[in-house]
Structure formats: structure tokens, C-alpha cells
Design a protein around this motif. Structure first.
Motif, short mmCIF file in Angstrom:
data_model
loop_
_atom_site.label_atom_id
_atom_site.label_comp_id
_atom_site.label_asym_id
_atom_site.label_seq_id
_atom_site.Cartn_x
_atom_site.Cartn_y
_atom_site.Cartn_z
N ASN A 1 7.29 16.98 -16.77
CA ASN A 1 8.36 16.72 -17.74
C ASN A 1 7.83 16.08 -19.02
O ASN A 1 8.28 16.40 -20.12
N ALA A 2 6.88 15.16 -18.91
CA ALA A 2 6.27 14.54 -20.09
C ALA A 2 4.91 15.16 -20.41
O ALA A 2 4.52 15.21 -21.57
N ALA A 3 4.18 15.62 -19.40
CA ALA A 3 2.85 16.17 -19.63
C ALA A 3 2.90 17.42 -20.50
O ALA A 3 2.07 17.60 -21.40
N LEU A 4 3.87 18.28 -20.26
CA LEU A 4 3.95 19.52 -21.02
C LEU A 4 4.24 19.26 -22.51
O LEU A 4 3.55 19.81 -23.37
N PRO A 5 5.25 18.44 -22.86
CA PRO A 5 5.45 18.17 -24.29
C PRO A 5 4.28 17.42 -24.92
O PRO A 5 4.01 17.60 -26.11
N ALA A 6 3.56 16.59 -24.16
CA ALA A 6 2.36 15.95 -24.71
C ALA A 6 1.31 16.99 -25.05
O ALA A 6 0.63 16.90 -26.09
N TRP B 1 23.81 9.41 -18.11
CA TRP B 1 22.83 8.77 -17.23
C TRP B 1 21.98 7.82 -18.06
O TRP B 1 21.25 8.24 -18.96
N GLU B 2 22.03 6.54 -17.73
CA GLU B 2 21.33 5.53 -18.51
C GLU B 2 19.88 5.36 -18.05
O GLU B 2 19.58 5.39 -16.86
N TYR B 3 18.99 5.16 -19.04
CA TYR B 3 17.60 4.88 -18.75
C TYR B 3 17.08 3.79 -19.70
O TYR B 3 17.69 3.52 -20.74
N LEU B 4 15.96 3.18 -19.31
CA LEU B 4 15.25 2.24 -20.17
C LEU B 4 14.02 2.94 -20.72
O LEU B 4 13.21 3.49 -19.97
N LEU B 5 13.88 2.93 -22.05
CA LEU B 5 12.69 3.45 -22.72
C LEU B 5 11.86 2.24 -23.16
O LEU B 5 12.32 1.43 -23.97
N TRP B 6 10.66 2.13 -22.63
CA TRP B 6 9.81 0.96 -22.82
C TRP B 6 8.44 1.43 -23.30
O TRP B 6 7.84 2.33 -22.70
N THR B 7 7.94 0.83 -24.37
CA THR B 7 6.60 1.15 -24.86
C THR B 7 5.87 -0.14 -25.23
O THR B 7 6.49 -1.16 -25.54
N GLY B 8 4.57 -0.08 -25.22
CA GLY B 8 3.77 -1.22 -25.63
C GLY B 8 2.33 -0.81 -25.87
O GLY B 8 1.93 0.33 -25.57
N THR B 9 1.56 -1.71 -26.41
CA THR B 9 0.15 -1.49 -26.71
C THR B 9 -0.70 -2.39 -25.82
O THR B 9 -0.41 -3.59 -25.69
N ARG B 10 -1.73 -1.82 -25.21
CA ARG B 10 -2.60 -2.66 -24.40
C ARG B 10 -3.31 -3.66 -25.31
O ARG B 10 -3.91 -3.30 -26.33
N ALA C 1 14.36 18.65 -12.91
CA ALA C 1 13.78 18.24 -14.19
C ALA C 1 14.08 19.25 -15.28
O ALA C 1 14.38 18.89 -16.42
N ARG C 2 14.01 20.52 -14.95
CA ARG C 2 14.22 21.57 -15.96
C ARG C 2 15.68 21.69 -16.36
O ARG C 2 16.01 21.79 -17.55
N ASP C 3 16.58 21.68 -15.37
CA ASP C 3 18.00 21.97 -15.65
C ASP C 3 18.79 20.75 -16.10
O ASP C 3 19.83 20.91 -16.77
N LEU C 4 18.34 19.55 -15.76
CA LEU C 4 19.13 18.36 -16.04
C LEU C 4 18.49 17.41 -17.04
O LEU C 4 19.17 16.90 -17.94
N ILE C 5 17.20 17.13 -16.91
CA ILE C 5 16.60 16.05 -17.71
C ILE C 5 15.39 16.52 -18.51
O ILE C 5 14.50 15.73 -18.81
N ALA C 6 15.37 17.79 -18.90
CA ALA C 6 14.23 18.31 -19.65
C ALA C 6 14.02 17.57 -20.96
O ALA C 6 12.89 17.49 -21.47
N SER C 7 15.09 17.00 -21.53
CA SER C 7 14.97 16.32 -22.82
C SER C 7 14.24 14.99 -22.73
O SER C 7 13.79 14.46 -23.76
N LEU C 8 14.11 14.42 -21.54
CA LEU C 8 13.56 13.07 -21.44
C LEU C 8 12.05 13.02 -21.70
O LEU C 8 11.55 12.06 -22.29
N GLY C 9 11.32 14.03 -21.25
CA GLY C 9 9.88 14.04 -21.50
C GLY C 9 9.55 13.99 -22.99
O GLY C 9 8.76 13.15 -23.43
N PRO C 10 10.15 14.86 -23.81
CA PRO C 10 9.91 14.77 -25.25
C PRO C 10 10.31 13.44 -25.86
O PRO C 10 9.66 12.95 -26.79
N VAL C 11 11.39 12.82 -25.36
CA VAL C 11 11.79 11.51 -25.86
C VAL C 11 10.67 10.49 -25.65
O VAL C 11 10.32 9.73 -26.56
N LEU C 12 10.07 10.50 -24.46
CA LEU C 12 9.00 9.55 -24.16
C LEU C 12 7.75 9.86 -24.98
O LEU C 12 7.10 8.94 -25.51
N VAL C 13 7.41 11.12 -25.08
CA VAL C 13 6.22 11.51 -25.85
C VAL C 13 6.37 11.09 -27.31
O VAL C 13 5.44 10.56 -27.93
N ASP C 14 7.55 11.31 -27.87
CA ASP C 14 7.79 10.90 -29.26
C ASP C 14 7.71 9.38 -29.41
O ASP C 14 7.14 8.87 -30.39
#
Length: 281
Positions: free
Chosen positions: A56-61, A261-270, A24-37
Motif C-alpha cells: 500500500n505504501a511501497a508501491l507509491p514510494a 475511518w480515523e487514523y493518526l499520521l505521524w512523521t519525524g526525523t531521526r 487494501a486495494r478496494d478500501l484504503i488504497a489512498s492511505l499509502g500515497p498520503v503517508l508517502v507524501d
């Protein structure tokens, strides 16, 4: 007969193996901030990171000023997250929890998110139900998941013939990388949905063999498959070749010495009670 509970026991062993915090630290550290934003996390909000791993996401949150609970099935990963938070002076709660049976009251959180974590829970429906349940009406849910067609999806496909068979009812993790699957799981309980695919660029590997050796040493699922082949040198050698080939193909696709590396970023409101669904992709 292998049950889903057996799978959870296996998952604890798998993810405690290797060194996921390094991945998580060496390869995909950028993904957590992307999700938090993408979730628009704000100071003072109550945030739950489900299957948080080492944070990975908890720390940037937490850096964004939120009150954060980082939950995961594997206590060894939470220990790594606690250590990382302490080094930064961040105050988070780190709690062992099953994504399919979260120990939190209904509507407890303003934001519920998961960065390549909840996708690995075997029962997708129960996991989605729990994500919705603990999010307050009007709160946000955010998921970042590897796609079946992307690099990580291809890596899992290459490992599948060598791995122990999953139990009946366990669904492939990378289905979470398909917007249609999430629509089926969440339905009209989540509104104002956004879903788009993006990529993270990885420049850590000179060739496919270097990728394979890193994942064989550090990534829990890969470590576990190799351990299952410990008494079969022929199949081990075949897996070596197949994973190196996946890595070489990914490097060839970009042509500039990196992987995409492809990912899906998905957000919504309850949804509020009685509201109608409004989705866009």
C-alpha cells in the motif's frame, strides 16, 4: 503458555487468511500515497516499508522514484505485492522480515515507513527500536496507524470478547494511533515530530451487515476470529450482530451513506547524535 513467538506464527496464519490485498486495494488504497507524501519521499532515496503487506505504501514510494524495499512477516502478502508491482512495471525488492528484528544494517535507509502495518507487531518497544535503528541519522520515519477511538479501533473492540486471549506482553495495535504512545516509544531519538489525526471516507457498504460480511470474508483478523468460533453457533451469531452494529453506527454517524475511518499520521526525523528533541502536534 503462549509466547510472543507463538503470536508471530499466529500472525502469519491470520494475515495469510482472507484477502488483505483486496481490503487494501478496494478500501484504503489512498492511505499509502498520503503517508508517502507526508514523508516527502524523493527520487533516488532508499525507502523501507515495514509490514508492507501487498505494498500500500511501497508501491507509491516506488512510483515517486525511490529505491524501495517492501518487507513483511507474511510471504503470501509479498507475493500479492510482487504481482501488483509487475503489472505496473515497478522495480521493488520484496523481502520477508520481522518488524521486531529487521535484517538490515544500522542506518540503511533514508525513509522508514509503515502504513497500518507495524502497529500489529506484538512488542511495540522492539518494533520502534528497529524502525529507528535502520533509519539513517537525519532520515525520516513515517507511520499511519488506526486510532483506538476510530472505526477500526471500535471494530477490534467488538471482536475482542470473541478472540483468543493475547499472550502476556502483547500490546493492543491501536495504541500506535495515540501520539502520546509514540512519544513514549521514540523519545528524543526522533525530532521534528508532526502528529495529526485524519479520516479516510469509505463508501463501499450499504449497511453494517454488508461491512461485516466483507470483513468476515476478506480481512485476516476477522476471518481468524470467526474460524475460532466455528463450533459455537451462538457466539458466531452474537459476533455477527455486534459487528453489524458497529458498521451501522459508523454509517449513522456520517448520515450520508459513508463511513469515516480515523487514523493518526505521524512523521519525524531521526535525531543526529547529541541533538535535542523538538516536537509539535
Amino acid at each position: 503458555m503462549i509466547t510472543l513467538d507463538d503470536v508471530k506464527t499466529r500472525h502469519r496464519t491470520i494475515w495469510a487468511g482472507g484477502d488483505y490485498a483486496r481490503v487494501a486495494r478496494d478500501l484504503i488504497a489512498s492511505l499509502g500515497p498520503v503517508l508517502v507524501d507526508a514523508c516527502g519521499v524523493r527520487p533516488g532515496e532508499h525507502v523501507l516499508d515495514v509490514a508492507a503487506g501487498a505494498g500500500n505504501a511501497a508501491l507509491p514510494a516506488a512510483r515517486a522514484g525511490a529505491s524501495v524495499v517492501a518487507s513483511d512477516l507474511v510471504d503470501a502478502l509479498l507475493d500479492q505485492g510482487r504481482a501488483a508491482a509487475a503489472r505496473e512495471g515497478l522495480d521493488l525488492r520484496w523481502e520477508e522480515a520481522d518488524a521486531e528484528a529487521l535484517p538490515y544494517d544500522d542506518g540503511s535507509f533514508d525513509v522508514v515507513l509503515s502504513c497500518v502495518g507495524a502497529m500489529f507487531a506484538p512488542d511495540h518497544r522492539r518494533t520502534a527500536d528497529e524502525l529507528v535503528r535502520v533509519c539513517r541519522p537525519g532520515g525520516r520515519i513515517g507511520l499511519l496507524s488506526w486510532t483506538p477511538e476510530g472505526f477500526v479501533g471500535r471494530m477490534f473492540a467488538a471482536m475482542r470478547p470473541y478472540a483468543p486471549a493475547p499472550p502476556p506482553g502483547a500490546q493492543p495495535p491501536v495504541l500506535w494511533g495515540q501520539a502520546s504512545h509514540l512519544t513514549e516509544l521514540f523519545g528524543d531519538r526522533v525530532v521534528e515530530v508532526t502528529a495529526h489525526r485524519a479520516t479516510v471516507r469509505i463508501d463501499a457498504f450499504a449497511d453494517g451487515a454488508a461491512f461485516r460480511d466483507f470483513f468476515r470474508a476478506h480481512y485476516g483478523p476477522t476471518v481468524a476470529v470467526y474460524r475460532s468460533l466455528a463450533d459455537d453457533p451462538d457466539r458466531t451469531a452474537a459476533l455477527d450482530r455486534d459487528l453489524a452494529a458497529v458498521g451501522d453506527e459508523a454509517l449513522d454517524d456520517t448520515g450520508d451513506g459513508t463511513m469515516s475511518w480515523e487514523y493518526l499520521l505521524w512523521t519525524g526525523t531521526r535525531a543526529q547524535a547529541g541533538s535535542a528533541s523538538s516536537q509539535s502536534a
